[in-house]
Design an enzyme around this catalytic site. Structure first.
Site, PDB file in Angstrom:
ATOM      1  N   HIS A  82       0.666  -1.643  -0.058  1.00 48.33           N
ATOM      2  CA  HIS A  82       0.293   0.112   0.248  1.00 48.33           C
ATOM      3  C   HIS A  82       0.388   0.986   0.133  1.00 48.33           C
ATOM      4  O   HIS A  82       1.757   1.198   1.000  1.00 48.33           O
ATOM      5  CB  HIS A  82      -1.107  -0.125   1.217  1.00 48.33           C
ATOM      6  CG  HIS A  82      -1.697   0.938   1.102  1.00 48.33           C
ATOM      7  ND1 HIS A  82      -3.383   0.406   0.732  1.00 48.33           N
ATOM      8  CD2 HIS A  82      -1.932   2.355   1.469  1.00 48.33           C
ATOM      9  CE1 HIS A  82      -4.422   1.271   0.434  1.00 48.33           C
ATOM     10  NE2 HIS A  82      -3.910   2.350   0.716  1.00 48.33           N
ATOM     11  N   ASP A 161     -13.615   3.072   6.824  1.00 48.71           N
ATOM     12  CA  ASP A 161     -12.695   3.611   6.542  1.00 48.71           C
ATOM     13  C   ASP A 161     -13.309   4.619   5.193  1.00 48.71           C
ATOM     14  O   ASP A 161     -13.135   5.232   4.833  1.00 48.71           O
ATOM     15  CB  ASP A 161     -11.567   2.908   5.831  1.00 48.71           C
ATOM     16  CG  ASP A 161     -10.392   3.575   5.197  1.00 48.71           C
ATOM     17  OD1 ASP A 161      -9.270   5.003   5.555  1.00 48.71           O
ATOM     18  OD2 ASP A 161      -9.832   3.099   4.207  1.00 48.71           O
ATOM     19  N   ARG A 168     -12.695  12.620   4.569  1.00 52.09           N
ATOM     20  CA  ARG A 168     -11.433  13.326   4.600  1.00 52.09           C
ATOM     21  C   ARG A 168     -10.698  14.234   3.019  1.00 52.09           C
ATOM     22  O   ARG A 168     -10.265  15.060   3.315  1.00 52.09           O
ATOM     23  CB  ARG A 168     -10.044  12.123   5.153  1.00 52.09           C
ATOM     24  CG  ARG A 168     -10.016  11.973   6.962  1.00 52.09           C
ATOM     25  CD  ARG A 168      -9.793  10.746   6.720  1.00 52.09           C
ATOM     26  NE  ARG A 168      -7.726  11.186   6.927  1.00 52.09           N
ATOM     27  CZ  ARG A 168      -6.809  10.184   6.242  1.00 52.09           C
ATOM     28  NH1 ARG A 168      -7.693   8.870   6.106  1.00 52.09           N
ATOM     29  NH2 ARG A 168      -6.163  10.360   6.049  1.00 52.09           N
ATOM     30  N   SER A 183      -6.269   4.714   8.154  1.00 55.72           N
ATOM     31  CA  SER A 183      -6.930   4.197   7.420  1.00 55.72           C
ATOM     32  C   SER A 183      -6.162   2.995   6.486  1.00 55.72           C
ATOM     33  O   SER A 183      -6.791   2.129   6.102  1.00 55.72           O
ATOM     34  CB  SER A 183      -7.186   5.535   6.474  1.00 55.72           C
ATOM     35  OG  SER A 183      -7.725   5.244   4.806  1.00 55.72           O
ATOM     36  N   LYS A 187      -7.281  -0.802   6.177  1.00 54.89           N
ATOM     37  CA  LYS A 187      -7.897  -2.276   5.205  1.00 54.89           C
ATOM     38  C   LYS A 187      -7.080  -3.220   5.031  1.00 54.89           C
ATOM     39  O   LYS A 187      -7.355  -4.006   4.827  1.00 54.89           O
ATOM     40  CB  LYS A 187      -7.277  -0.931   4.154  1.00 54.89           C
ATOM     41  CG  LYS A 187      -8.463  -0.531   3.634  1.00 54.89           C
ATOM     42  CD  LYS A 187      -8.478   0.774   2.329  1.00 54.89           C
ATOM     43  CE  LYS A 187      -7.521   1.846   2.312  1.00 54.89           C
ATOM     44  NZ  LYS A 187      -8.255   3.209   2.888  1.00 54.89           N
TER      45      LYS A 187
END
Ligand code: URA
Length: 442
Positions: A82, A161, A168, A183, A187
């Site tokens: 990520h 999220d 956000r 966040s 995930k």
């Protein structure tokens, strides 16, 4: 418990209890807490921060807000990656197929564009037919069949999220270490992989502007991953200029394909090889050198490109767009941006360039905005390149001519040209693991 009191406590710098954090996450996910109160809460967290304890509880509450994917039916090591978000960052579309081609199982949950940065889900949706909203059953089945699947936060995966991320994005509450850490890691925990590689971007186009802040964020996320039984590492990578030469959804898919064919830009190729090497290393595929050699072979043999095409097909997309990316075509309106003076491109305001792409239609300004898949920018010159006055430094693409003028102005204001050649900066600054921080220097 009242949301008002929780907002007030955080606004005054108090430490929230686990019950208070769970109340906020559950209430917002169920729709019992309205957007305006959640926005105020996020802004309070933005200014007051959170302790490690609070961030850990927030991550767990968000991960458990929906289903926790059970990947036990998938054989082999499951590796995830990520990025914290950047401009021109299409690494998932390159690195995930490489890892899959090298024998890893990649079960990845991605996000949409956030702020001035692009998101993998939006990029994938530029491929006609491509579905990014998969049920858990389909997700697992596709990983088993093709070795790789990238899904959005569909069904009931980390729904907290999904909602908070979208809020956000439009309330200027993105650049917060506890909010980014929770966040991303919610995930990652919900998606169920054994190994997690994080690409933490540092620089003027990243949410973390300095390498110090990027290392702080990386340490927090690595600690959350390890505490939850996942092998986790992070690379701190340079986002002081856009990665690669293309920004925008279909444009970035095209550049990802070029890179998987071995003809991508040098900076993007190098960052992807480093990420792939580290993913394979986490998955215990061999020494770092062996892992890098495997990644290179996956590109040279075409097996990584094949993996990307198989995933696209399995998710309903047309794989011909991967084998023949010229099928995407071009946006109907295009304009060349000419240098205002002669000299070296010195400093790129990468966030400004990301905003330029949004202004052209490649990103969202409001939650409900739709994306123009063909909008974006092709950079003809980057940091350190010499340009003559009037030479084309970039080409802007959009489907809406009225967007061009402001976008061109924004682009020109986002690049500086100077007489001296700037020093070359490293692409990769450091590697963070549970054992500490190692400086890199690629
Ligand atoms: N990527 C995410 O998934 N979340 C963030 O907050 C930032 C980048």
């Amino acid at each position: 418990m009242r949301m008002y009191d929780v907002i007030l406590k955080k606004r005054e710098g108090g430490e929230l209890t686990p019950e208070e954090i769970r109340f906020v996450v559950e209430g917002y996910t169920k729709g019992e807490i309205p957007d305006y109160q959640m926005s105020a809460f996020l802004m309070a967290v933005f200014f007051r921060g959170m302790t490690d304890e609070e961030t850990g509880v927030l991550t767990q509450a968000m991960a458990h807000s929906g289903d926790m994917v059970d990947l036990s039916q998938i054989q082999g090591v499951k590796v995830d990656k990520h990025s914290t978000g950047g401009v021109g960052d299409k690494t998932t579309l390159i690195v995930a197929p490489i890892a899959a081609a090298c024998g890893c199982r990649v079960a990845k949950m991605s996000g949409r564009g956030l702020g001035h940065t692009g998101g993998t889900v939006d990029k994938m949706e530029s491929i006609p037919g491509m579905r990014t909203s998969l049920s858990e059953k389909e997700f697992v089945e596709i990983v088993n069949r093709t070795g790789i699947s990238v899904t959005g936060q569909s069904g009931n995966l980390a729904p907290a999220d999904k909602k908070i991320y979208a809020l956000r994005d439009v309330t200027a509450t993105v650049e917060s270490i506890p909010l980014i850490a929770s966040s991303i890691m919610s995930k990652k925990l919900a998606a169920g992989s054994n190994c997690i590689l994080l690409d933490v971007k540092a620089g003027n186009g990243a949410f973390m502007k300095t390498t110090e802040d990027a290392v702080k964020l990386a340490k927090k996320m690595v600690a959350i991953g390890e505490r939850n039984g996942r092998k986790t590492a992070a690379l701190i990578t340079n986002m002081d200029y856009p990665l690669g030469n293309k920004i925008g959804n279909a444009l970035e898919v095209q550049e990802a394909v070029d890179t998987l064919r071995g003809v991508g830009p040098a900076d993007l190729t190098e960052v992807c090889l480093a990420l792939a090497e580290n993913m394979l290393y986490l998955a215990q595929k061999g020494t770092p050198d062996k892992c890098r050699a495997m990644a290179l072979t996956a590109i040279r043999s075409g097996s990584a490109l094949e993996r990307l095409a198989s995933m696209v097909e399995a998710q309903g997309g047309d794989p011909e767009y991967i084998f023949h990316p010229e099928k995407f075509g071009e946006a109907p309106v295009k304009a060349e941006v000419a240098a205002r003076e002669e000299g070296y491109l010195h400093r790129m305001d990468t966030e400004g360039i990301g905003i330029t792409a949004m202004m052209l239609g490649a990103g969202r300004e409001k939650k409900e905005d739709s994306i123009d898949p063909l909008a974006g920018i092709v950079l003809c010159k980057k940091n350190g390149d010499y340009v003559k006055k009037g030479e084309t430094i970039a080409v802007l693409y959009t489907s809406d001519e009225s967007r061009l003028k402001d976008a061109e102005e924004k682009y020109l204001n986002s690049v500086q040209i100077q007489a001296e050649k700037p020093a070359q900066e490293p692409l990769i600054y450091a590697r963070v693991t549970k054992d500490g921080v190692e400086e890199a220097g690629a």
